[in-house]
Design a protein around this motif. Structure first.
Motif, PDB file in Angstrom:
ATOM      1  N   LEU A   1     -11.866   1.657  12.547  1.00 36.95           N
ATOM      2  CA  LEU A   1     -11.035   2.822  12.297  1.00 36.95           C
ATOM      3  C   LEU A   1     -10.454   2.717  10.897  1.00 36.95           C
ATOM      4  N   LEU A   2     -10.733   3.711  10.070  1.00 31.92           N
ATOM      5  CA  LEU A   2     -10.246   3.750   8.692  1.00 31.92           C
ATOM      6  C   LEU A   2      -9.110   4.760   8.619  1.00 31.92           C
ATOM      7  N   LEU A   3      -7.909   4.257   8.388  1.00 38.57           N
ATOM      8  CA  LEU A   3      -6.707   5.078   8.369  1.00 38.57           C
ATOM      9  C   LEU A   3      -6.269   5.362   6.932  1.00 38.57           C
ATOM     10  N   THR A   4      -5.732   6.555   6.700  1.00 38.21           N
ATOM     11  CA  THR A   4      -5.155   6.896   5.413  1.00 38.21           C
ATOM     12  C   THR A   4      -3.640   6.985   5.596  1.00 38.21           C
ATOM     13  N   ILE A   5      -2.918   6.257   4.766  1.00 38.42           N
ATOM     14  CA  ILE A   5      -1.466   6.241   4.841  1.00 38.42           C
ATOM     15  C   ILE A   5      -0.909   7.569   4.319  1.00 38.42           C
ATOM     16  N   GLY A   6       0.002   8.138   5.075  1.00 37.21           N
ATOM     17  CA  GLY A   6       0.642   9.386   4.689  1.00 37.21           C
ATOM     18  C   GLY A   6       1.954   9.142   3.972  1.00 37.21           C
ATOM     19  N   VAL A   7       2.803  10.141   4.013  1.00 42.61           N
ATOM     20  CA  VAL A   7       4.101  10.101   3.343  1.00 42.61           C
ATOM     21  C   VAL A   7       5.199   9.994   4.393  1.00 42.61           C
TER      22      VAL A   7
ATOM     23  N   ALA B   1      -4.626  10.660   8.039  1.00 44.56           N
ATOM     24  CA  ALA B   1      -6.046  10.909   8.310  1.00 44.56           C
ATOM     25  C   ALA B   1      -6.670   9.647   8.894  1.00 44.56           C
ATOM     26  N   ALA B   2      -7.804   9.842   9.577  1.00 47.72           N
ATOM     27  CA  ALA B   2      -8.512   8.703  10.172  1.00 47.72           C
ATOM     28  C   ALA B   2      -9.996   9.018  10.254  1.00 47.72           C
ATOM     29  N   ALA B   3     -10.801   7.963  10.138  1.00 44.93           N
ATOM     30  CA  ALA B   3     -12.251   8.103  10.228  1.00 44.93           C
ATOM     31  C   ALA B   3     -12.811   6.991  11.110  1.00 44.93           C
ATOM     32  N   ILE B   4     -13.825   7.354  11.883  1.00 42.92           N
ATOM     33  CA  ILE B   4     -14.487   6.389  12.756  1.00 42.92           C
ATOM     34  C   ILE B   4     -15.931   6.199  12.320  1.00 42.92           C
TER      35      ILE B   4
ATOM     36  N   ALA C   1       0.863  -1.188   0.000  1.00 42.58           N
ATOM     37  CA  ALA C   1       0.000   0.000   0.000  1.00 42.58           C
ATOM     38  C   ALA C   1       0.894   1.231   0.000  1.00 42.58           C
ATOM     39  N   GLY C   2       0.432   2.285  -0.591  1.00 41.66           N
ATOM     40  CA  GLY C   2       1.236   3.504  -0.633  1.00 41.66           C
ATOM     41  C   GLY C   2       0.466   4.697  -0.130  1.00 41.66           C
ATOM     42  N   HIS C   3       1.050   5.867  -0.377  1.00 37.29           N
ATOM     43  CA  HIS C   3       0.443   7.121   0.057  1.00 37.29           C
ATOM     44  C   HIS C   3      -0.988   7.233  -0.466  1.00 37.29           C
ATOM     45  N   GLY C   4      -1.898   7.520   0.426  1.00 39.39           N
ATOM     46  CA  GLY C   4      -3.305   7.672   0.070  1.00 39.39           C
ATOM     47  C   GLY C   4      -4.110   6.395   0.178  1.00 39.39           C
ATOM     48  N   ALA C   5      -3.437   5.259   0.269  1.00 36.34           N
ATOM     49  CA  ALA C   5      -4.155   3.998   0.457  1.00 36.34           C
ATOM     50  C   ALA C   5      -4.736   3.985   1.870  1.00 36.34           C
ATOM     51  N   LYS C   6      -5.762   3.180   2.049  1.00 40.33           N
ATOM     52  CA  LYS C   6      -6.431   3.122   3.346  1.00 40.33           C
ATOM     53  C   LYS C   6      -6.291   1.746   3.979  1.00 40.33           C
ATOM     54  N   ILE C   7      -6.308   1.773   5.302  1.00 38.69           N
ATOM     55  CA  ILE C   7      -6.233   0.573   6.133  1.00 38.69           C
ATOM     56  C   ILE C   7      -7.459   0.593   7.037  1.00 38.69           C
ATOM     57  N   LEU C   8      -8.232  -0.475   7.026  1.00 39.63           N
ATOM     58  CA  LEU C   8      -9.372  -0.590   7.926  1.00 39.63           C
ATOM     59  C   LEU C   8      -9.003  -1.511   9.078  1.00 39.63           C
TER      60      LEU C   8
ATOM     61  N   ILE D   1      -7.328 -10.179  19.202  1.00 35.09           N
ATOM     62  CA  ILE D   1      -6.495  -9.033  19.542  1.00 35.09           C
ATOM     63  C   ILE D   1      -7.380  -7.798  19.376  1.00 35.09           C
ATOM     64  N   ASN D   2      -7.257  -6.812  20.276  1.00 41.91           N
ATOM     65  CA  ASN D   2      -8.186  -5.689  20.194  1.00 41.91           C
ATOM     66  C   ASN D   2      -7.703  -4.600  19.236  1.00 41.91           C
ATOM     67  N   ALA D   3      -8.603  -3.724  18.861  1.00 38.56           N
ATOM     68  CA  ALA D   3      -8.335  -2.693  17.853  1.00 38.56           C
ATOM     69  C   ALA D   3      -7.281  -1.695  18.298  1.00 38.56           C
TER      70      ALA D   3
END
Length: 143
Positions: free
Chosen positions: A132-138, A70-73, A18-25, A53-55
């Motif tokens: 939690l939806l995370l956006t990968i930065g640089v 960035a992150a979204a809940i 995954a690279g910059h702008g990709a998301k991780i849930l 394992i917990n979040a």
């Protein structure tokens, strides 16, 4: 031998792809991990048992492995009424430099299955709305 906070080979591989702008849930144990995931996402199952394992444990290691910009809940839908979601405060404490975007439950499923979601991590997190939806930065020079 890996020298760092994460030693899980499939998760390391997925994050490396995954690279910059990709998301991780990072998803709780109630989340439909495969049926509402982007079909190109790598789903990594860490949900051994309820509570394992917990979040927040997963977040702690992920944030030491990739930069997060960035992150979204997921928040309850209005029809759910007033629902207390204490884990959101834990997410905010773990990501103090970010404003967490709040997305209603039904819209969250769409955001979490978008084409740019590269990794879905299934946890054993038993607390509600612990997604939690995370956006990968640089990565910055020198990191």
């Amino acid at each position: 031998m890996i020298n760092g906070p994460m030693i899980h080979p499939p998760l390391l591989r997925a994050l490396a792809g995954a690279g910059h702008g990709a998301k991780i849930l990072i998803a709780d144990s109630n989340y439909p991990h495969e049926t509402l995931a982007n079909p190109r996402s790598t789903v990594v199952f860490l949900n051994l048992a309820p509570g394992l394992i917990n979040a927040t444990d997963v977040l702690e290691v992920v944030k030491q492995t990739v930069p997060i910009e960035a992150a979204a809940i997921m928040v309850p839908a209005p029809e759910a009424g007033d629902v207390d979601v204490p884990i959101h405060d834990e997410f905010r404490a773990a990501l103090p430099d970010l404003e967490l975007e709040e997305i209603g439950r039904w819209d969250y499923y769409g955001a979490a299955s978008a084409d740019n979601v590269a990794v879905v991590i299934a946890t054993g997190e038993a607390r509600i709305y612990a997604n939690l939806l995370l956006t990968i930065g640089v990565r910055q020079p020198g990191e």
